[in-house]
Design a protein around this motif. Sequence first.
Motif, PDB file in Angstrom:
ATOM      1  N   THR A  56       0.766  -1.180   0.018  1.00 36.92           N
ATOM      2  CA  THR A  56       0.074  -0.036  -0.093  1.00 36.92           C
ATOM      3  C   THR A  56       0.890   1.306   0.190  1.00 36.92           C
ATOM      4  O   THR A  56       0.419   2.492  -0.339  1.00 36.92           O
ATOM      5  CB  THR A  56      -1.011  -0.005   1.132  1.00 36.92           C
ATOM      6  N   THR A 101       1.603   2.884   2.455  1.00 34.25           N
ATOM      7  CA  THR A 101       1.460   3.611   3.797  1.00 34.25           C
ATOM      8  C   THR A 101       2.003   2.968   4.971  1.00 34.25           C
ATOM      9  O   THR A 101       2.477   1.950   4.792  1.00 34.25           O
ATOM     10  CB  THR A 101      -0.009   3.568   4.025  1.00 34.25           C
ATOM     11  N   HIS A 107      -2.538   9.160   4.349  1.00 30.01           N
ATOM     12  CA  HIS A 107      -3.040   8.318   3.256  1.00 30.01           C
ATOM     13  C   HIS A 107      -2.852   8.545   1.988  1.00 30.01           C
ATOM     14  O   HIS A 107      -3.479   9.400   1.142  1.00 30.01           O
ATOM     15  CB  HIS A 107      -4.837   8.828   3.516  1.00 30.01           C
ATOM     16  N   ARG A 129      -5.388   6.538  -0.768  1.00 27.43           N
ATOM     17  CA  ARG A 129      -5.555   5.346  -0.159  1.00 27.43           C
ATOM     18  C   ARG A 129      -5.586   5.294   1.467  1.00 27.43           C
ATOM     19  O   ARG A 129      -4.584   5.860   1.901  1.00 27.43           O
ATOM     20  CB  ARG A 129      -4.602   4.161  -0.596  1.00 27.43           C
ATOM     21  N   ALA A 143      -6.420  12.583   0.232  1.00 29.63           N
ATOM     22  CA  ALA A 143      -7.510  11.497   0.342  1.00 29.63           C
ATOM     23  C   ALA A 143      -8.799  12.038   0.896  1.00 29.63           C
ATOM     24  O   ALA A 143      -9.684  11.333   1.453  1.00 29.63           O
ATOM     25  CB  ALA A 143      -7.197  10.464   1.447  1.00 29.63           C
ATOM     26  N   ALA A 174     -12.048   9.497   0.834  1.00 30.04           N
ATOM     27  CA  ALA A 174     -11.499   8.177   0.827  1.00 30.04           C
ATOM     28  C   ALA A 174     -12.379   7.570   2.294  1.00 30.04           C
ATOM     29  O   ALA A 174     -12.568   8.084   3.174  1.00 30.04           O
ATOM     30  CB  ALA A 174     -10.272   7.870   1.167  1.00 30.04           C
ATOM     31  N   ARG A 210     -12.107   6.305  -9.810  1.00 32.98           N
ATOM     32  CA  ARG A 210     -12.160   4.806  -9.363  1.00 32.98           C
ATOM     33  C   ARG A 210     -12.451   4.017 -10.569  1.00 32.98           C
ATOM     34  O   ARG A 210     -11.799   3.043 -10.728  1.00 32.98           O
ATOM     35  CB  ARG A 210     -12.961   4.556  -8.387  1.00 32.98           C
ATOM     36  N   PRO A 213      -2.052  -0.904  -8.586  1.00 33.62           N
ATOM     37  CA  PRO A 213      -2.748  -0.695  -7.366  1.00 33.62           C
ATOM     38  C   PRO A 213      -3.904  -1.736  -7.327  1.00 33.62           C
ATOM     39  O   PRO A 213      -4.526  -1.680  -8.326  1.00 33.62           O
ATOM     40  CB  PRO A 213      -2.851   0.782  -7.212  1.00 33.62           C
ATOM     41  N   SER A 230     -12.147   3.086  -0.154  1.00 35.40           N
ATOM     42  CA  SER A 230     -11.169   3.530   0.361  1.00 35.40           C
ATOM     43  C   SER A 230      -9.705   3.897  -0.147  1.00 35.40           C
ATOM     44  O   SER A 230      -8.847   4.343   0.460  1.00 35.40           O
ATOM     45  CB  SER A 230     -10.536   2.314   1.677  1.00 35.40           C
ATOM     46  N   HIS A 231     -10.092   4.123  -1.412  1.00 36.41           N
ATOM     47  CA  HIS A 231      -8.897   4.228  -2.344  1.00 36.41           C
ATOM     48  C   HIS A 231      -9.544   5.527  -3.396  1.00 36.41           C
ATOM     49  O   HIS A 231     -10.312   4.857  -4.276  1.00 36.41           O
ATOM     50  CB  HIS A 231      -8.049   3.308  -2.937  1.00 36.41           C
TER      51      HIS A 231
END
Length: 395
Positions: A113, A115, A136, A140, A165, A168, A258, A276, A283-284
């Motif tokens: 991720t 993160t 984030h 994400r 984000a 998100a 998205r 990705p 959430s992304h």
Amino acid sequence: MIEQEFIPLVDLRAQYQTIKSEILAALSDTLERMDLFLGENVRLFEQEFAEYCGTRHCIGVGSGTDALILALQACGVGPGDEVITVANTFIATVEAIHAIGATPILVDVDADTGTMDPQQLEARITRKTRAIVPVHLYGRLADLPSIMEIARRHSLLVVEDACQAHGASDGQRRAGSFGDVGCFSFYISKNLGAYGEAGAVVTDNPEIAQRVNLLRNHGSQSKYHHVTLATNSRLDELQAAVLRVKLRYLDQWNEQRRAHAATYKRLLDGLGLDLPSIPSQPSHVFHLYVVRSDRRDDLREGLQAAGVATGLHYPVPVHLQPAWFAHGYETISLPVTETLAREVLSLPLYPEMTPGQIERVCTAVRQVLASPRRHESRVEAGGLAAEQDLHPRTL
Ligand SMILES: Cc1ncc(COP(=O)(O)O)c(C=O)c1O
């Protein structure tokens, strides 16, 4: 020969054309009223953005960097304190911690991720640790459930860097509302971008909100009466007018982002790139579409030749930036972060992209990957990369 249109990383003009009449009406209305100092637009935007994020308070400030600085200050973090964050971020995250006199402690990130890796977190907590700043990244959500659990167990504050984000969500809560405070940037190319500098702090905590409110306006409760030493970082009224218009489109734009990410995934699958994942929850929100490849520099060069812009987020991790040399950070080893810096490549992504443009990007990617290797991947962005980043703050 037909000249092909250049595909930029982000096309702010395309978005402006879709909302132009509303933006001009909002600006004109504000100018006619000359209500330019913490006026109706700021007040209403703060209400609307708090409601959007699911928090009780929102305080508009001058930038995302200021949001982080004022949020940390309002939480009582300062000299002598340690704040844990990541080096795989835009420098402002770490700069803000330094600016308030605290010491940034950098941990590595999760390889999938990018993160904060919660497993690295606990070992870096000391008696001086006051707060954690997860980022984030690219839109994400960081692993908030694990980070919050560790933070609560050690009585640490969590200040979310939600600057990339906006919107998100894990299906129940939105970025900025998980921790004690959330910080947003409305830099021009963000998912919710102003037409100049702007930012916001969101929180459920009325005391933190009140302190940020004071800190952004010279510590003043009433005109020329100052109860604390502070600064000027008010959200600009005209930017708030722009943000109020754009906020109404944010969910729609995030959905388009998205959908484009899903198209990229479909068209680029099986080429050996690390793509990705697309979580089922939003959430992304794909502020950036970042792929990984050990042929990153070949791709960057080949796409440029094919008329496709790309970006590097980020070519040099924070701990390896010359700005931090005096602080000894270059001796820190963050292997995942350093590998990412060699391999990441951001492809064009913005809500108004057409299927034809995405197809062209993917065709160019396929062509580069079918040709012989030209470059070894490296951390330092030399030649080509440096030239393309002449306006690095466009993203
Ligand atoms: C992760 C992150 N943190 C902080 C910031 C700082 O925001 P600003 O540029 O509005 O000061 C940014 C913006 O680029 C960012 O991406």
